[in-house]
Design a protein around this motif. Structure first.
Motif, PDB file in Angstrom:
ATOM      1  N   LEU A   1       0.925  -1.199  -0.080  1.00  0.00           N
ATOM      2  CA  LEU A   1      -0.070  -0.007   0.014  1.00  0.00           C
ATOM      3  C   LEU A   1       0.812   1.356  -0.070  1.00  0.00           C
ATOM      4  O   LEU A   1       0.609   2.259  -0.660  1.00  0.00           O
ATOM      5  CB  LEU A   1      -0.871  -0.068   1.133  1.00  0.00           C
ATOM      6  CG  LEU A   1      -2.119  -0.802   1.171  1.00  0.00           C
ATOM      7  CD1 LEU A   1      -3.058  -0.843   2.528  1.00  0.00           C
ATOM      8  CD2 LEU A   1      -2.907  -0.704  -0.186  1.00  0.00           C
ATOM      9  N   SER A   2       2.071   1.325   0.772  1.00  0.00           N
ATOM     10  CA  SER A   2       2.814   2.541   0.690  1.00  0.00           C
ATOM     11  C   SER A   2       3.698   2.543  -0.738  1.00  0.00           C
ATOM     12  O   SER A   2       3.642   3.839  -0.937  1.00  0.00           O
ATOM     13  CB  SER A   2       3.937   2.430   1.840  1.00  0.00           C
ATOM     14  OG  SER A   2       4.897   1.384   1.539  1.00  0.00           O
ATOM     15  N   VAL A   3       3.760   1.528  -1.374  1.00  0.00           N
ATOM     16  CA  VAL A   3       4.412   1.696  -2.709  1.00  0.00           C
ATOM     17  C   VAL A   3       3.257   2.375  -3.513  1.00  0.00           C
ATOM     18  O   VAL A   3       3.298   3.235  -4.393  1.00  0.00           O
ATOM     19  CB  VAL A   3       4.876   0.360  -3.257  1.00  0.00           C
ATOM     20  CG1 VAL A   3       4.981   0.458  -4.878  1.00  0.00           C
ATOM     21  CG2 VAL A   3       6.194   0.186  -2.472  1.00  0.00           C
ATOM     22  N   ALA A   4       1.896   1.768  -3.326  1.00  0.00           N
ATOM     23  CA  ALA A   4       0.925   2.487  -4.447  1.00  0.00           C
ATOM     24  C   ALA A   4       0.659   3.697  -4.151  1.00  0.00           C
ATOM     25  O   ALA A   4       0.387   4.573  -4.985  1.00  0.00           O
ATOM     26  CB  ALA A   4      -0.569   1.360  -3.959  1.00  0.00           C
TER      27      ALA A   4
ATOM     28  N   MET B   1       3.247   5.997  -5.636  1.00  0.00           N
ATOM     29  CA  MET B   1       3.213   5.787  -6.962  1.00  0.00           C
ATOM     30  C   MET B   1       2.092   6.836  -7.323  1.00  0.00           C
ATOM     31  O   MET B   1       2.243   7.750  -8.270  1.00  0.00           O
ATOM     32  CB  MET B   1       2.980   4.594  -7.639  1.00  0.00           C
ATOM     33  CG  MET B   1       4.218   3.547  -7.488  1.00  0.00           C
ATOM     34  SD  MET B   1       3.974   1.978  -8.209  1.00  0.00           S
ATOM     35  CE  MET B   1       3.380   2.377  -9.827  1.00  0.00           C
ATOM     36  N   THR B   2       0.905   6.911  -6.820  1.00  0.00           N
ATOM     37  CA  THR B   2      -0.071   7.581  -7.070  1.00  0.00           C
ATOM     38  C   THR B   2       0.230   9.132  -6.805  1.00  0.00           C
ATOM     39  O   THR B   2      -0.053  10.168  -7.746  1.00  0.00           O
ATOM     40  CB  THR B   2      -1.303   7.539  -6.052  1.00  0.00           C
ATOM     41  OG1 THR B   2      -1.584   6.037  -6.387  1.00  0.00           O
ATOM     42  CG2 THR B   2      -2.374   8.214  -6.352  1.00  0.00           C
ATOM     43  N   ARG B   3       0.972   9.341  -5.757  1.00  0.00           N
ATOM     44  CA  ARG B   3       1.506  10.772  -5.455  1.00  0.00           C
ATOM     45  C   ARG B   3       2.476  11.152  -6.727  1.00  0.00           C
ATOM     46  O   ARG B   3       2.443  12.528  -6.902  1.00  0.00           O
ATOM     47  CB  ARG B   3       2.261  11.004  -4.180  1.00  0.00           C
ATOM     48  CG  ARG B   3       1.155  11.087  -2.998  1.00  0.00           C
ATOM     49  CD  ARG B   3       1.981  11.293  -1.604  1.00  0.00           C
ATOM     50  NE  ARG B   3       0.948  11.068  -0.604  1.00  0.00           N
ATOM     51  CZ  ARG B   3       1.333  10.739   0.580  1.00  0.00           C
ATOM     52  NH1 ARG B   3       2.603  10.431   0.898  1.00  0.00           N
ATOM     53  NH2 ARG B   3       0.570  10.732   1.458  1.00  0.00           N
ATOM     54  N   ALA B   4       3.274  10.369  -6.975  1.00  0.00           N
ATOM     55  CA  ALA B   4       4.460  10.640  -8.165  1.00  0.00           C
ATOM     56  C   ALA B   4       3.693  11.064  -9.408  1.00  0.00           C
ATOM     57  O   ALA B   4       3.960  12.076 -10.225  1.00  0.00           O
ATOM     58  CB  ALA B   4       5.270   9.717  -8.061  1.00  0.00           C
TER      59      ALA B   4
ATOM     60  N   GLN C   1       3.677  14.455 -11.396  1.00  0.00           N
ATOM     61  CA  GLN C   1       3.869  14.550 -12.820  1.00  0.00           C
ATOM     62  C   GLN C   1       3.010  15.022 -13.748  1.00  0.00           C
ATOM     63  O   GLN C   1       3.431  15.981 -14.670  1.00  0.00           O
ATOM     64  CB  GLN C   1       4.287  13.208 -13.482  1.00  0.00           C
ATOM     65  CG  GLN C   1       4.899  12.978 -14.697  1.00  0.00           C
ATOM     66  CD  GLN C   1       6.083  13.894 -14.959  1.00  0.00           C
ATOM     67  OE1 GLN C   1       7.037  13.770 -13.860  1.00  0.00           O
ATOM     68  NE2 GLN C   1       6.312  14.025 -16.205  1.00  0.00           N
ATOM     69  N   ARG C   2       1.695  15.092 -13.275  1.00  0.00           N
ATOM     70  CA  ARG C   2       0.697  15.467 -14.062  1.00  0.00           C
ATOM     71  C   ARG C   2       0.562  17.133 -13.857  1.00  0.00           C
ATOM     72  O   ARG C   2       0.300  18.028 -14.993  1.00  0.00           O
ATOM     73  CB  ARG C   2      -0.676  15.023 -13.691  1.00  0.00           C
ATOM     74  CG  ARG C   2      -0.739  13.569 -14.447  1.00  0.00           C
ATOM     75  CD  ARG C   2      -2.319  12.925 -13.984  1.00  0.00           C
ATOM     76  NE  ARG C   2      -3.402  13.737 -14.356  1.00  0.00           N
ATOM     77  CZ  ARG C   2      -4.564  13.677 -14.150  1.00  0.00           C
ATOM     78  NH1 ARG C   2      -5.017  12.673 -13.294  1.00  0.00           N
ATOM     79  NH2 ARG C   2      -5.364  14.577 -14.607  1.00  0.00           N
TER      80      ARG C   2
END
Length: 191
Positions: free
Chosen positions: A30-33, A36-39, A43-44
């Motif tokens: 979950l912490s990796v997910a 990745m969502t924050r990154a 980026q957007r």
């Protein structure tokens, strides 16, 4: 009677240890997910910022590429607000206010010559009929003898002339512009 077989299974301690290990594994995933969502969101935002900046920079680059319409190194004066620029591109490096870039650039492919002299008392500019029809009310025209230029606003379009507005007569040279001076559609932009 035979002795009962001992039942095989997990003890409560074993279940709790496996549950804790499984919880750590799920927390890691979950912490990796979440990272990745924050990154992805960051980026957007970066892409949106780059796109928002690209359009104005493209506009400035196009204006600079088209700068110096007809007056290579001379002063270009605006007959509407008495603004003078030293050449088609001028830059003010201010220590007390925002810096300012002023660009006078060609706006479209209309290049013609005047058919009569143009002075500070002129209210129209005579030019070929085929060229006057390419101007519209609200356009700006640059009259130049290649040594200096004057930017005037078109207030009316006739068969063989442009009606113009001159608010600042100081923008026009004392001798005016002779017949045969260059006339083109231009803009003055301040950034």
């Amino acid at each position: 009677m035979t002795p009962a077989k001992s039942q095989r299974g997990f003890t409560l301690v074993e279940l709790m240890v496996s549950l804790v290990i499984f919880s750590f594994a799920i927390a890691g995933v979950l912490s990796v997910a979440v990272a990745m969502t924050r990154a992805y969101r960051e980026q957007r935002r970066v892409i949106a910022t780059e796109n928002a900046v690209r359009a104005p920079l493209d506009f400035i680059a196009d204006a600079i590429r088209q700068a110096s319409p007809g007056a290579t190194s001379a002063t270009i004066k605006d007959a509407n607000d008495c603004a003078f620029t030293s050449g088609a591109i001028s830059f003010i490096d201010s220590t007390t206010a925002a810096d300012e870039l002023t660009v006078v650039y060609a706006s479209g492919g209309i290049v013609s010559t005047t058919h009569s002299a143009f002075t500070s008392t002129s209210s129209s500019i005579a030019l070929p009929a085929a060229h006057s029809s390419q101007f519209a009310v609200g356009d700006y025209a640059l009259v130049t003898d290649t040594a200096e230029g004057t930017l005037v606003k078109v207030t009316g379009v006739n068969a063989a002339s442009l009606d113009i507005a001159i608010t600042c007569t100081a923008a026009i040279p004392t001798a005016g512009y002779p017949a045969g001076s260059i006339l083109l559609r231009a803009q003055r932009a301040r950034f």
